[in-house]
Design a protein around this motif. Structure first.
Motif, mmCIF file in Angstrom:
data_model
loop_
_atom_site.group_PDB
_atom_site.id
_atom_site.type_symbol
_atom_site.label_atom_id
_atom_site.label_comp_id
_atom_site.label_asym_id
_atom_site.label_seq_id
_atom_site.Cartn_x
_atom_site.Cartn_y
_atom_site.Cartn_z
ATOM 1 N N MET A 38 0.826 -1.216 0.000
ATOM 2 C CA MET A 38 0.000 0.000 0.000
ATOM 3 C C MET A 38 0.860 1.265 0.000
ATOM 4 N N VAL A 39 1.901 1.272 0.842
ATOM 5 C CA VAL A 39 2.797 2.429 0.894
ATOM 6 C C VAL A 39 3.560 2.560 -0.417
ATOM 7 N N THR A 46 11.040 -2.892 -1.414
ATOM 8 C CA THR A 46 10.393 -2.312 -0.234
ATOM 9 C C THR A 46 10.251 -0.800 -0.371
ATOM 10 N N ALA A 47 9.333 -0.264 0.428
ATOM 11 C CA ALA A 47 9.135 1.190 0.437
ATOM 12 C C ALA A 47 10.372 1.899 0.975
ATOM 13 N N GLN A 48 11.064 1.291 1.905
ATOM 14 C CA GLN A 48 12.274 1.900 2.462
ATOM 15 C C GLN A 48 13.357 2.035 1.395
ATOM 16 N N TRP A 74 12.394 4.877 -0.911
ATOM 17 C CA TRP A 74 12.582 6.187 -0.261
ATOM 18 C C TRP A 74 14.056 6.571 -0.191
ATOM 19 N N TRP A 131 1.369 4.129 -3.000
ATOM 20 C CA TRP A 131 1.208 5.574 -2.780
ATOM 21 C C TRP A 131 2.415 6.348 -3.276
ATOM 22 N N ILE A 132 3.613 5.807 -3.007
ATOM 23 C CA ILE A 132 4.843 6.481 -3.446
ATOM 24 C C ILE A 132 4.929 6.491 -4.971
#
Length: 246
Positions: free
Chosen positions: A1-2, A23-25, A28, A5-6
């Motif tokens: 989900m994150v 991964t979102a990390q 980012w 969004w990104i």
């Protein structure tokens, strides 16, 4: 989900470069590495916009929103070290207060001259108020002025016309006065000197200098006088002129 969004927040070109990160990390960190650095040209542009920001024909709220947006963009670009130590000299408080005062001065400098009385009141406060407090005072003054204008429509029309003229001509007049001198007669005289390129200190006229002043070297025989009098001058002579009137 994150991750979704990104990815939906990025442009298509950037999405393709981070699409296969797991991964979102990771996404980012990748974006922070590429775009988290301080952008010199963007900082320059924002500072220039801030220095050029003026109220003009906008109301107080619109002008404040414009300046606040630039402040927020600058804050996002400039990274400040967050100090977590316990300060006993109040150095941190002093630094924050100086930063707030600087923003207040920037905000007041762009206001129209119609708010000069309120600006003077704010600047006389010790210590200087926050930007939010100054904004509140200016909004109250603006509302009072609007009420007065509704009660006196003839004065309102005059004030609006005068404000528009001042806003459009203030910068032009300031540049003119800086280039050509003071106001009134002195300003006009300096302008004529600069505009013609020549000025005679003897007769105080333009378009010639003392080397070609007829009152010093004499009038030519075919010179046509515009005044209703007979004038006799020695032609091409350095002698003093004698004027007789009928």
């Amino acid at each position: 989900m994150v991750i979704s969004w990104i990815l939906n927040s990025l442009s298509k070109v950037i999405v393709e470069s981070v699409l296969y990160l797991k991964t979102a990390q990771e996404i980012w960190k990748e974006l922070a590495t590429r775009f988290g650095q301080c952008n010199g040209p963007q900082l320059y542009q924002l500072q220039k916009e801030l220095s050029d920001a003026v109220q003009g024909n906008s109301d107080i709220a619109s002008y404040f929103t414009k300046v606040k947006k630039i402040w927020d963009e600058l804050y996002a670009l400039i990274t400040f070290d967050q100090c977590s130590c316990k300060c006993i000299c109040n150095g941190k408080v002093t630094t924050i207060k100086a930063h707030q005062d600087g923003r207040l001065i920037q905000f007041l400098m762009g206001l129209n001259n119609i708010h000069s009385s309120v600006k003077s009141t704010i600047l006389m406060m010790d210590p200087l108020p926050t930007v939010g407090s100054a904004y509140s005072l200016l909004i109250q003054n603006e509302k009072q002025r609007e009420v007065h204008m509704e009660a006196h429509p003839s004065q309102a029309a005059f004030m609006v016309t005068n404000q528009k003229y001042n806003n459009s001509g203030l910068k032009f007049n300031n540049n003119y006065q800086q280039k050509y001198g003071g106001n009134d007669g002195k300003f006009k005289g300096n302008f004529e000197k600069q505009n013609s390129g020549m000025y005679c200190t003897n007769c105080k006229m333009t378009n010639h200098n003392t080397n070609k002043c007829y009152r010093l070297i004499g009038f030519p025989p075919d010179f046509k006088f515009t005044r209703n009098r007979k004038t006799r001058y020695p032609a091409h002579s350095n002698a003093s002129a004698v004027v007789t009137t009928d």
